[in-house]
Design a protein around this motif. Structure first.
Motif, short mmCIF file in Angstrom:
data_model
loop_
_atom_site.label_atom_id
_atom_site.label_comp_id
_atom_site.label_asym_id
_atom_site.label_seq_id
_atom_site.Cartn_x
_atom_site.Cartn_y
_atom_site.Cartn_z
N LYS A 1 0.67 -1.34 0.06
CA LYS A 1 -0.12 -0.06 0.14
C LYS A 1 0.89 1.30 0.07
CE LYS A 1 -3.25 2.31 3.04
NZ LYS A 1 -4.02 1.97 4.38
N THR A 2 1.84 1.36 0.75
CA THR A 2 2.80 2.42 1.09
C THR A 2 3.51 2.60 -0.56
OG1 THR A 2 3.07 2.03 3.24
CG2 THR A 2 4.69 3.43 2.30
N LYS A 3 4.07 1.76 -0.95
CA LYS A 3 4.66 1.58 -2.15
C LYS A 3 3.69 2.21 -3.37
CE LYS A 3 7.87 -2.01 -0.87
NZ LYS A 3 8.65 -3.49 -1.18
N GLU A 4 2.52 1.81 -3.45
CA GLU A 4 1.61 2.14 -4.43
C GLU A 4 1.28 3.70 -4.04
OE1 GLU A 4 0.06 1.45 -7.20
OE2 GLU A 4 1.18 -0.49 -7.13
N LEU A 5 1.22 4.19 -3.08
CA LEU A 5 1.05 5.39 -2.77
C LEU A 5 2.24 6.26 -3.13
CD1 LEU A 5 -0.47 5.66 1.08
CD2 LEU A 5 -1.55 6.40 -1.17
#
Length: 118
Positions: free
Chosen positions: A46-50
């Protein structure tokens, strides 16, 4: 932006499939890299996609906006998380990123079913 991001991702997805058929080693390598880069680790997927969306905004990549918005919705990113990421992207990219951030919000709202909500 005159077309929907769902339409953009469908059309680009179809073109990517054509590229994959013609040069499979390149696309397979790209998709392998994508899976490896997005794998949960110290940073969550999720953080990487943000992060990816923030980069897409500063790079002004319309197709990227659609694909990353779609993925962020699937990862249950809240609108509040999305808005906070937009703030960082705008800060890092200035005025042009502000315009692309508005487009990214349109894509996120479209995929999350909030297209016509404030």
């Amino acid at each position: 932006m005159s077309q929907s991001y769902q339409q953009v991702t469908q059309e680009i997805g179809a073109a990517l499939e054509e590229i994959r058929k013609e040069i499979p080693p390149v696309l397979n390598g790209f998709y392998t890299m994508s899976r490896a880069a997005n794998k949960d680790g110290v940073l969550s997927h999720k953080t990487k996609e943000l992060i990816a969306m923030a980069i897409a905004i500063t790079a002004r990549c319309e197709g990227c906006l659609g694909f990353h918005a779609q993925t962020l919705v699937k990862l249950d990113v809240s609108r509040e998380e999305f808005m906070e990421m937009l703030g960082v992207a705008i800060y890092m990219g200035g005025g042009p990123s502000l315009m692309t951030a508005a487009e990214a919000l349109m894509a996120f709202d479209e995929f999350s079913g909030q297209k016509n909500k404030p």
